[in-house]
Design a protein around this motif. Structure first.
Motif, short mmCIF file in Angstrom:
data_model
loop_
_atom_site.label_atom_id
_atom_site.label_comp_id
_atom_site.label_asym_id
_atom_site.label_seq_id
_atom_site.Cartn_x
_atom_site.Cartn_y
_atom_site.Cartn_z
N ALA A 156 0.83 -1.20 0.00
CA ALA A 156 0.00 0.00 0.00
C ALA A 156 0.87 1.25 0.00
O ALA A 156 0.59 2.22 -0.74
CB ALA A 156 -0.93 -0.01 1.20
N ARG A 215 -6.98 3.51 -6.55
CA ARG A 215 -8.34 3.33 -6.01
C ARG A 215 -8.27 3.30 -4.48
O ARG A 215 -7.19 3.22 -3.88
CB ARG A 215 -8.99 2.07 -6.56
N LEU A 217 -7.91 2.40 -0.82
CA LEU A 217 -7.30 1.29 -0.09
C LEU A 217 -8.35 0.55 0.73
O LEU A 217 -8.22 -0.65 0.99
CB LEU A 217 -6.17 1.80 0.80
N GLU A 228 -11.17 -0.24 -0.26
CA GLU A 228 -11.79 -1.21 -1.16
C GLU A 228 -10.81 -2.34 -1.48
O GLU A 228 -11.19 -3.50 -1.55
CB GLU A 228 -12.24 -0.52 -2.45
N THR A 229 -9.54 -1.99 -1.66
CA THR A 229 -8.52 -3.02 -1.90
C THR A 229 -8.33 -3.90 -0.68
O THR A 229 -8.13 -5.12 -0.80
CB THR A 229 -7.18 -2.35 -2.27
N TYR A 230 -8.40 -3.29 0.50
CA TYR A 230 -8.23 -4.02 1.77
C TYR A 230 -9.44 -3.73 2.66
O TYR A 230 -9.37 -2.88 3.57
CB TYR A 230 -6.95 -3.57 2.47
N ASP A 239 -14.03 5.94 -5.47
CA ASP A 239 -13.43 4.76 -6.09
C ASP A 239 -13.92 4.60 -7.53
O ASP A 239 -15.13 4.63 -7.79
CB ASP A 239 -13.79 3.50 -5.29
N GLN A 285 -14.06 2.08 -9.42
CA GLN A 285 -14.75 0.83 -9.71
C GLN A 285 -16.10 0.72 -9.00
O GLN A 285 -17.07 0.24 -9.58
CB GLN A 285 -13.86 -0.36 -9.33
N ASP A 311 -8.64 5.66 4.32
CA ASP A 311 -7.96 6.11 3.10
C ASP A 311 -7.23 7.42 3.35
O ASP A 311 -6.08 7.59 2.94
CB ASP A 311 -8.98 6.29 1.97
#
Length: 281
Positions: free
Chosen positions: A25, A40, A42, A44-46, A163, A165, A174
């Motif tokens: 990250a 995007r 973080l 959402e990624t994590y 985000d 997506q 974030d």
């Protein structure tokens, strides 16, 4: 001066991300800043990210910068107003790190491409003449302050505000990971005679290209920017850091962010307290 107690820093709840994820990250944030291309969220990624994870990402990223030769200049405090806290569903401020490369002189002309999506906030800066421990009171903050100054903070976001997506908005995790959205800062002239000053009544008229965009009083910062600095000392101690002599502390904005569009000049008129400005080519 009105007596008050800084908000209590929430207890640590632990990390959910391992060191590999923290490093990934932080590296993604560094690449986003270098390429000027946002990543995007973080969160959402994590999805399991916690506040401790977010501060660990911030620490890792800043550690990378210090290892490359950057110098620590101080700290910034964000989310000090009720409106901003409500926007991200959290009831305490957050903090980030100031580096010397983020410092701009009063009246600076900022070249195109220096930031991704710069915005401007107005606040009171404290420059310290001594350290502050986690138990610091308002009186301790006053005693450890060398001078105060009007300031503009340049916000920038390496993480997208929404985000791409999912369309979800940034969370506090974030923002913290993204170094509390800090990009730069501009200080006005030093004010050394402040011992009897009621800092709640310091305020600014902030204009873009001669048109007033925002006005505010520093009472919006936890009722008093001194309280904000005391809170910061407590929060830093929670994560093993400390305010040191010579460091700059941005105590938190008392206006909404102003978009710094190309070709604009932003001026903060703090009245008798001074003026501070910057231009974006």
């Amino acid at each position: 001066m009105q007596a008050a107690t800084p908000p209590v820093v929430s207890g640590r709840i632990g990390r959910m991300l391992d060191d590999k994820a923290i490093q990934a990250a932080a590296s993604a944030l560094e690449e986003a800043e270098r390429s000027r291309k946002q990543i995007r969220l973080l969160s959402e990624t994590y999805p399991e990210i916690t506040m401790d994870d977010a501060y660990a990402i911030q620490d890792c990223w800043i550690g990378m910068k210090l290892a490359s030769g950057e110098k620590l200049a101080g700290w910034k405090i964000g989310l000090t107003s009720k409106a901003m806290q409500a926007a991200v569903s959290i009831d305490i401020p957050d903090s980030g790190v100031l580096l010397e490369s983020m410092r701009f002189p009063n009246g600076a002309v900022i070249v195109p491409g220096r930031f991704i999506q710069p915005r401007i906030e107005a606040e009171i800066a404290f420059v310290m003449n001594g350290p502050l421990e986690g138990t610091a009171t308002v009186e301790d903050v006053l005693a450890a302050t060398d001078y105060i100054a009007p300031a503009l903070e340049i916000l920038d976001t390496r993480i997208a505000r929404k985000d791409p997506q999912t369309g979800k908005l940034r969370t506090v995790y974030d923002t913290i990971s993204d170094n509390a959205a800090d990009g730069g800062f501009v200080l006005g002239d030093a004010v050394t005679d402040f011992s009897g000053l009621d800092m709640r009544w310091l305020g600014a008229i902030v204009s873009r290209d001669g048109e007033v965009e925002e006005t505010g009083l520093s009472a919006g910062v936890l009722n008093n920017p001194l309280m904000s600095v005391a809170w910061l000392a407590q929060r830093l101690a929670t994560y093993g850091h400390r305010i040191e002599a010579g460091q700059v502390i941005l105590s938190g904005s008392f206006i909404r962010p102003i978009e710094a569009i190309p070709g604009s000049e932003i001026v903060g008129d703090f009245g008798t307290f001074g003026h501070v400005s910057c231009q974006f080519e």
